[in-house]
Design a protein around this motif. Structure first.
Motif, PDB file in Angstrom:
ATOM      1  N   THR A 185       0.824  -1.217   0.000  1.00  0.00           N
ATOM      2  CA  THR A 185       0.000   0.000   0.000  1.00  0.00           C
ATOM      3  C   THR A 185       0.852   1.259   0.000  1.00  0.00           C
ATOM      4  O   THR A 185       0.436   2.302  -0.513  1.00  0.00           O
ATOM      5  N   GLU A 186       2.061   1.166   0.596  1.00  0.00           N
ATOM      6  CA  GLU A 186       2.946   2.336   0.617  1.00  0.00           C
ATOM      7  C   GLU A 186       3.436   2.669  -0.794  1.00  0.00           C
ATOM      8  O   GLU A 186       3.505   3.835  -1.180  1.00  0.00           O
ATOM      9  N   ALA A 187       3.758   1.636  -1.564  1.00  0.00           N
ATOM     10  CA  ALA A 187       4.177   1.861  -2.946  1.00  0.00           C
ATOM     11  C   ALA A 187       2.996   2.376  -3.767  1.00  0.00           C
ATOM     12  O   ALA A 187       3.160   3.284  -4.598  1.00  0.00           O
ATOM     13  N   MET A 233       9.835  -0.370 -11.777  1.00  0.00           N
ATOM     14  CA  MET A 233      10.358   0.555 -10.787  1.00  0.00           C
ATOM     15  C   MET A 233      11.445  -0.070  -9.916  1.00  0.00           C
ATOM     16  O   MET A 233      12.466   0.540  -9.640  1.00  0.00           O
ATOM     17  N   GLY A 234      11.229  -1.289  -9.471  1.00  0.00           N
ATOM     18  CA  GLY A 234      12.168  -1.903  -8.546  1.00  0.00           C
ATOM     19  C   GLY A 234      11.880  -1.472  -7.124  1.00  0.00           C
ATOM     20  O   GLY A 234      11.227  -0.449  -6.874  1.00  0.00           O
ATOM     21  N   TYR A 267      10.082   2.120  -2.567  1.00  0.00           N
ATOM     22  CA  TYR A 267      10.031   2.220  -1.106  1.00  0.00           C
ATOM     23  C   TYR A 267      11.090   3.112  -0.462  1.00  0.00           C
ATOM     24  O   TYR A 267      10.888   3.605   0.643  1.00  0.00           O
ATOM     25  N   ASP A 268      12.234   3.289  -1.111  1.00  0.00           N
ATOM     26  CA  ASP A 268      13.329   4.041  -0.496  1.00  0.00           C
ATOM     27  C   ASP A 268      13.129   5.538  -0.725  1.00  0.00           C
ATOM     28  O   ASP A 268      13.065   6.006  -1.865  1.00  0.00           O
ATOM     29  N   ALA A 274      13.249   8.181  -9.153  1.00  0.00           N
ATOM     30  CA  ALA A 274      12.054   7.746  -9.885  1.00  0.00           C
ATOM     31  C   ALA A 274      11.260   8.942 -10.379  1.00  0.00           C
ATOM     32  O   ALA A 274      10.775   8.966 -11.523  1.00  0.00           O
ATOM     33  N   MET A 275      11.133   9.954  -9.528  1.00  0.00           N
ATOM     34  CA  MET A 275      10.372  11.142  -9.915  1.00  0.00           C
ATOM     35  C   MET A 275      11.016  11.858 -11.100  1.00  0.00           C
ATOM     36  O   MET A 275      10.334  12.300 -12.032  1.00  0.00           O
TER      37      MET A 275
END
Length: 628
Positions: free
Chosen positions: A360-362, A384-385, A390-391, A398-399
């Motif tokens: 859910t966090e991702a 994404m990996g 998560y990190d 990623a952004m």
């Protein structure tokens, strides 16, 4: 007749001693694994010609000793026909041999052989000085009497021929010293034959086979079939036969240990000794355990980062990371692994990522960025990996990468339920966890069938490419899986994104750290692409001491990101020191593991305020002109 009898006696002794010892070693190999790979014979043959006949790998990685070795090798090839001619002179009917003793062919051929004889003398002198005078550390502290004896034999073989060639009146057949010179050459040849299988010079025979049978992809592991109770390597007999053959071909050159990050930072792992201990153990008893104090100590198998520096250097086809990972699989199947791995294994099995974050966090992060779910309508799947999902620190990468994709108008989507590829599980030996994660991911990918998969993580790319081995019905082998550096370069070249002429990096010195899983596992394309991107941004690339496919590891691969180094210097500190020595104020990476390890290293060395660590996507995003 006496000369013929004595020659046959000496030759028979040499051949017999050679054959008996070779048979003993091949008998040990035959007790290991099953058969040899038969796929891609033409590609294997081409590699054999390139690396054995032309000595390309040896010369490329160590030019001076490589050329010296090549000269000796080529001389042996040149001498093949001359050696048969020499031995035929023992026959009563062929006192001068079967080749013409005069004429144009004689002059040309003997001149050709003489040229290589001189070249071999120069080569063997260079190698002798290096081994016995200069004595570089990779060769070991112990002087090798076998190497000295081989140098003597080669010198005698070349010298006796050259004496005959240049002074036929004294040393030629029928000349006063011709007969003694002939016998010195013949007996040296027979003694050399007897020595070869008892020394590292067995690589003359087995080395070409090791190169031919080597995996096309370094470190490539076949999936374990749990229904057939395959559990990895617990005993020496469990190794693949091609790997046993390569172990017996080991030339003990030390190239592997010279480039090993574990050895280079004071840890006990020594990839050269891994091969030699496995070889010796197979000679003694293939039924014994592979991981033991007398063969490969357990501590060693958990110090490997699987960076591939050793295997890439090996001239005879040894793949040390593969051996170590196979032994890890054997230990994990027995329930034996470092306690630090337990948490990671549990998290992967319960949460689908190494840190126990909830999916859910991702999903919340994906919604925050407004990323489109992959539904089969998009041409590109952005994998994404775990780090990007998560990190917190790597989410910035990623952004920025998403911003680049959007600016270029790339039609992409992401998987909401993406799980860890299983990279850490597989490298750490937990094949069952890997296969469970892989099959879940593969089913989702097959369902949407993207035209291309792109990822910022080389470890994800490597592991996704292994999914096709699990099930012939998986279509992943047909889908290109590309690194973001290559995609971004293509977008720039296509004019879909433009970089500012006055970017923050215009004229700035930037050093780039090559990720092992890019430079060694994928190749030149992803060595060049990152540097091209830096140049497009106006930066001046300042290379560290070790770069390209000879880059030094960051220390995170092989699941080492999820454990702690307890021996020697931290690998990331060693690498960070090299990068800081360039004087560049920006360190660029192209891998989430590398970015984390180098950032930690910069921080640990108190340079966080003056040196910035960026991913390529961040650097490009900062330099990009935005129109959307």
């Amino acid at each position: 007749m006496l000369k013929t009898f004595l020659t046959l006696l000496a030759l028979g002794a040499g051949v017999s001693l050679f054959a008996l010892e070779l048979r003993r070693r091949l008998a040990a190999v035959e007790k290991v694994g099953q058969g040899y790979p038969e796929d891609r014979p033409f590609l294997r043959a081409a590699r054999l010609v390139r690396e054995v006949l032309f000595q390309s790998r040896i010369i490329r990685h160590r030019p001076v000793p490589g050329i010296a070795h090549a000269l000796v090798f080529w001389a042996f090839l040149a001498f093949a026909l001359e050696t048969l001619n020499h031995l035929s002179q023992a026959l009563v009917l062929l006192p001068t041999g079967f080749l013409p003793a005069s004429g144009l062919f004689h002059d040309l051929f003997q001149g050709f052989v003489a040229f290589f004889a001189w070249a071999a003398l120069g080569g063997i002198l260079t190698l002798f000085v290096r081994r016995f005078v200069l004595r570089p550390a990779p060769l070991g502290s112990k002087l090798s009497w076998e190497s000295g004896l081989v140098a003597l034999f080669i010198t005698l073989l070349m010298s006796t021929y050259l004496l005959k060639y240049h002074m036929p009146g004294q040393f030629g057949m029928g000349a006063p010293l011709g007969e003694p010179n002939w016998w010195v050459h013949t007996l040296t040849l027979c003694a050399f034959m007897a020595l070869i299988p008892r020394s590292k010079h067995l690589h003359l025979v087995l080395g070409p086979l090791g190169v031919y049978y080597r995996n096309e992809v370094m470190g490539h592991m076949q999936p374990l079939d749990f229904e057939e109770e395959e559990m990895g390597v617990s005993f020496l007999k469990d190794f693949a036969r091609k790997d046993a053959l390569a172990a017996f071909a080991c030339v003990e050159c030390g190239r592997c240990m010279e480039h090993c990050p574990a050895t280079g930072t004071g840890k006990n792992l020594d990839p050269k000794q891994v091969v030699l201990r496995v070889r010796q153990g197979m000679l003694e008893n293939t039924e014994q355990e592979a991981v033991s104090d007398t063969v490969v100590p357990e501590e060693w198998i958990w110090q490997c980062t699987t960076c591939g520096a050793c295997a890439q250097q090996c001239p005879v086809g040894n793949d040390q990371p593969l051996l170590l990972q196979e032994m890890r699989r054997g230990k994990v199947s027995e329930g034996e692994f470092p306690a630090t791995m337990r948490t990671m294994f549990d998290n992967l099995e319960r949460s689908g990522n190494p840190w126990r974050y909830q999916g859910t966090e991702a999903a919340a992060f994906i919604r925050e960025l407004g990323l489109p779910p992959a539904d089969g309508s998009q041409s590109v799947l952005y994998w994404m990996g775990c780090m990007a999902r998560y990190d917190d620190a790597y989410r910035k990468v990623a952004m920025d990468f998403v911003a680049i994709l959007r600016e270029a108008g790339v039609d992409f989507g992401v998987l909401l339920n993406e799980k860890c590829t299983g990279d850490a599980a597989r490298r750490a030996g937990n094949e069952m966890a890997f296969q469970e994660l892989a099959m879940e991911n593969a089913e989702m990918i097959n369902e949407i069938a993207p035209a291309t998969i792109v990822s910022t993580c080389p470890h994800c790319i490597r592991t996704l490419s292994e999914y096709k081995d699990l099930d012939p019905e998986l279509r992943l082998g047909e889908i290109p899986i590309v690194h973001h550096s290559k995609l971004i370069k293509d977008l720039i070249q296509q004019g879909r994104i433009t970089l500012k002429s006055d970017s923050d990096f215009e004229g700035a010195n930037v050093t780039y750290h090559d990720a092992c899983y890019l430079s060694r596992y994928i190749g030149q394309e992803v060595i060049d692409a990152p540097r091209d991107l830096l140049k497009y941004a106006g930066a001046t690339v300042v290379e560290p001491e070790r770069s390209g496919d000879r880059s030094f590891c960051c220390g995170a691969g092989g699941a080492m990101l999820f454990t702690e180094e307890t021996a020697g210097t931290r690998i990331n500190h060693e690498r960070t020191g090299e990068l800081l020595q360039t004087g560049a104020k920006t360190v660029c990476t192209a891998c989430p593991f590398c970015r984390t390890m180098i950032s930690d290293g910069v921080n640990d060395k108190g340079q966080a305020e003056s040196v910035e660590v960026l991913d390529l996507a961040q650097l490009v995003a900062r330099s990009m002109e935005t129109k959307r």
